[in-house]
Design an enzyme around this catalytic site. Structure first.
Site, PDB file in Angstrom:
ATOM      1  N   SER A 160       0.844  -1.188   0.000  1.00 24.04           N
ATOM      2  CA  SER A 160       0.000   0.000   0.000  1.00 24.04           C
ATOM      3  C   SER A 160       0.890   1.253   0.000  1.00 24.04           C
ATOM      4  O   SER A 160       1.770   1.370  -0.854  1.00 24.04           O
ATOM      5  CB  SER A 160      -0.938  -0.037   1.221  1.00 24.04           C
ATOM      6  OG  SER A 160      -1.989   0.865   1.071  1.00 24.04           O
ATOM      7  N   ASP A 326      -8.307  -6.534  -5.043  1.00 21.52           N
ATOM      8  CA  ASP A 326      -7.949  -5.219  -4.504  1.00 21.52           C
ATOM      9  C   ASP A 326      -8.472  -4.148  -5.450  1.00 21.52           C
ATOM     10  O   ASP A 326      -7.963  -3.990  -6.557  1.00 21.52           O
ATOM     11  CB  ASP A 326      -6.421  -5.132  -4.372  1.00 21.52           C
ATOM     12  CG  ASP A 326      -5.941  -3.809  -3.779  1.00 21.52           C
ATOM     13  OD1 ASP A 326      -6.755  -2.877  -3.598  1.00 21.52           O
ATOM     14  OD2 ASP A 326      -4.728  -3.718  -3.496  1.00 21.52           O
ATOM     15  N   HIS A 359      -7.840  -5.261  -0.640  1.00 19.92           N
ATOM     16  CA  HIS A 359      -6.545  -4.610  -0.443  1.00 19.92           C
ATOM     17  C   HIS A 359      -5.814  -5.134   0.787  1.00 19.92           C
ATOM     18  O   HIS A 359      -4.588  -5.318   0.769  1.00 19.92           O
ATOM     19  CB  HIS A 359      -6.775  -3.096  -0.332  1.00 19.92           C
ATOM     20  CG  HIS A 359      -5.527  -2.318  -0.129  1.00 19.92           C
ATOM     21  ND1 HIS A 359      -4.523  -2.287  -1.076  1.00 19.92           N
ATOM     22  CD2 HIS A 359      -5.103  -1.536   0.903  1.00 19.92           C
ATOM     23  CE1 HIS A 359      -3.541  -1.512  -0.632  1.00 19.92           C
ATOM     24  NE2 HIS A 359      -3.861  -1.057   0.559  1.00 19.92           N
ATOM     25  N   ASP A 360      -6.550  -5.357   1.865  1.00 19.63           N
ATOM     26  CA  ASP A 360      -5.914  -5.789   3.109  1.00 19.63           C
ATOM     27  C   ASP A 360      -5.282  -7.171   3.016  1.00 19.63           C
ATOM     28  O   ASP A 360      -4.609  -7.594   3.971  1.00 19.63           O
ATOM     29  CB  ASP A 360      -6.940  -5.796   4.257  1.00 19.63           C
ATOM     30  CG  ASP A 360      -6.958  -4.473   5.014  1.00 19.63           C
ATOM     31  OD1 ASP A 360      -6.169  -3.576   4.648  1.00 19.63           O
ATOM     32  OD2 ASP A 360      -7.752  -4.335   5.953  1.00 19.63           O
TER      33      ASP A 360
END
EC number: 2.3.1.31
Lengths: 394, 394
Positions: A160, A326, A359-360
């Site tokens: 990220s 994501d 995303h995580d």
């Protein structure tokens, strides 16, 4: 909403761990033109630096994480955010590598940021703190690496916003690193990324307890605005599939809806919890500054609009990783990085991990991802003869 | 943020257009169990009802739109939200059809909602207003259709939350309609949908000017919270591609970033504008109630969890439309509707319109979409012999 210790702000330098002071002799010239003097970098390390200092890995953290990578967080007591990745026998194996992670410049977990005291005025910086960039964060990290006596890092790794720092490391200091792993990231912030950040900033700045950024002088903190900002951002960290799988339309502790505005659905309760717990560990102005740094990030801009120019002639080995679900930093952003690296003639591997976690995923249990990181690092270690120096050949 | 007329709340029934009062003789029993007495439905019509009252189309509006479909809005002076769809010679051709659109129950543009006066207490309803559902909205519309002396509608059409109402119409009153066009919608609200709404509600409720929903008594309105809610929602109405195409990383009236928290980027300026202008035309409590109605929407629940049962044996002709870049109500949600209709043996057409404009595409210039609607309605008109009655055969 629970009550909070309004004195928490400004105490970040009392947190445990390593702190080093910079800038008194040689200030850090920031991208905005300001010279930052007398600032602190807080960091943690894991593993042991080898004799020739060739096994150091810098881990770059994301927007709301910090230097407590692989140990309980001193404020929340929660396990480290990359405990699945960093540790003995894990992909970033602390039996082999010396891992360094510092809280970013502008942060609120020990490194100097807007909640700290401006040495010139003796008051908290607030909005007088200079706007920082991803490159500024990386320059501060490089000062830390100098301080530790390390000429060349074995690798720089991050997901990220951490991945943006990895890209800046490779652009600014290619001679100081062997390998780069930018994960779930992008070469620049998109309009949608900026839009979500702007919603969060507006939520904070709409809170009367923000006081134009000067809340510390008013013995207040904009908890409500910061919680809303966190809730909005948190949705973007998860995929729609993950939200459906985890929560669907399940109700929270009830058989029927409340016919009101309680948290009827589990997903509401979860989001509220994310907001409420976040404000106990994070500073609202820091949130403004860090999101701004991400919005300003556009690596190609310094290089005539051609991303490949950022990596021209690099000898760094790259491993670019994206996750299929994501939607915050989708795979096409990673492909743009890969295309630029190809155009620059760089050595690059690219993997899209199939995952429904959004995303995580980069912080979660994703065995394929972990195997990719472990394998890539092992390959780089062999290439650079690192295994011999570690005395524990592959 | 500009100043606002805090007296705007509560004046919605002074807006121009048609108003009809219901409930004094036969109250509306709401899904929550409350009987609603003495309520107003505000509506607009376009075109002329034919002699045998067979050419009426009900248009159902979305979360923040209203009955001013094809004429300037009395509060904003902006053109009607579906001016590209409804009018003489347009797909919903007011030379052929009689179009009715009413402000939804719980709304704030003339139909009774939380900002209006509770006849029992003489004070604004606020949070004492009963929670309404999509089905309640449809039941109120059916009362209006009764009032207009129309037994059977030619069609019911709507996008987004309007599409949910279309599905409820087809489930509750199949014998009262020939055709149904649910557009850019879903048979139930997903966890992600609920999550985005919850962020908006929390933003409103975090604003001290909300006063626990009783802001009218405090001569205040939660403008800041409502603006943040609108900004967060607005992102979901556009696709990432549309945001990139419209704004990218273009700066607003400047050559360089401000190194601060001004609206540097055009996308920030645009979002702030969306927030600021919204609060002049919308009531914060209405926003809470309407988002709640959407969150509670799960059509199959009343039918034993089997969506097809909602449409068993229906003779309504359906045209389901989705847009390829709509991530709020993605095509898979429309497919779920289509599968259920197929299982129910319904007559159904399904079209996914290729568009990069995201969810809002249903209100924008999408010629393929407009052709689909026009063609479907023409086919239904032929099937039902409506063209003969109109005296202008196809």
């Amino acid at each position: 909403m629970p009550t909070h210790d309004t004195n928490a702000a400004g105490k970040s330098q009392d947190l445990p761990g390593h702190h080093v002071h910079f800038g008194r002799e040689a200030p850090l010239r920031l991208d905005c033109g300001v010279d930052l003097v007398d600032f602190t970098v807080a960091y943690q390390t894991y593993g042991t630096l080898n004799a020739d200092k060739s096994n150091a890995i810098v881990v770059c953290h994301a927007l709301t994480s910090d230097q407590f990578v692989a140990e309980p967080h001193p404020l929340t007591s929660k396990p480290g955010w990359w405990r699945l990745m960093v540790g003995p026998g894990l992909p970033i194996d602390t039996d082999r590598y010396f891992v360094i992670c510092s809280n970013i410049l502008g942060g609120c977990i020990g490194t100097t940021g807007p909640q700290d005291v401006n040495p010139v005025t003796g008051k908290p910086w607030g909005l007088d703190f200079p706007v920082i960039t991803i490159a500024d964060m990386v320059r501060a990290q490089a000062m830390l690496v100098d301080h530790l006596g390390i000429d060349k890092l074995f690798a720089v790794i991050g997901g990220s916003m951490g991945g943006m720092q990895v890209l800046e490391w490779a652009a600014l200091f290619p001679e100081r690193m062997c390998a780069a792993l930018p994960i779930a990231t992008a070469p620049r912030h998109s309009a949608q990324n900026i839009a979500f950040h702007e919603v969060g900033r507006q939520a904070i700045m709409a809170d009367p307890d923000w006081h134009g950024g000067d809340y510390q002088s008013h013995d207040a903190r904009p908890y409500r605005g910061l919680a809303v900002a966190r809730m909005a951002a948190h949705i973007t960290y998860l995929s729609e599939q993950a939200l459906t799988r985890k929560f669907g339309r399940e109700l929270q502790d009830r058989d029927e809806v409340s016919w009101g505005f309680d948290a009827d659905f589990q997903v509401e309760s979860y989001l509220r919890h994310q907001g409420i717990t976040f404000v106990d560990r994070f500073d609202a102005n820091s949130y403004l500054y860090i999101t701004r740094a991400m919005d300003y990030f556009d690596l190609s801009k310094r290089y005539g609009g051609v991303l490949a120019n950022a990596f021209k002639g690099t000898s760094v080995r790259f491993c670019v990783v994206s996750f299929s679900s994501d939607w915050l930093y989708p795979t096409r952003e990673s492909r743009a990085i890969v295309h630029a690296l190809n155009a620059a003639g760089a050595n690059v591997s690219f993997v899209e991990i199939s995952s429904d976690k959004g995303h995580d995923a980069f912080m979660l249990d994703e065995p394929d991802f972990h195997r990719v990181v472990a394998g890539f690092l092992r390959g780089c270690a062999e290439y650079h003869g690192l295994n011999r120096n570690l005395g524990n050949g592959a």
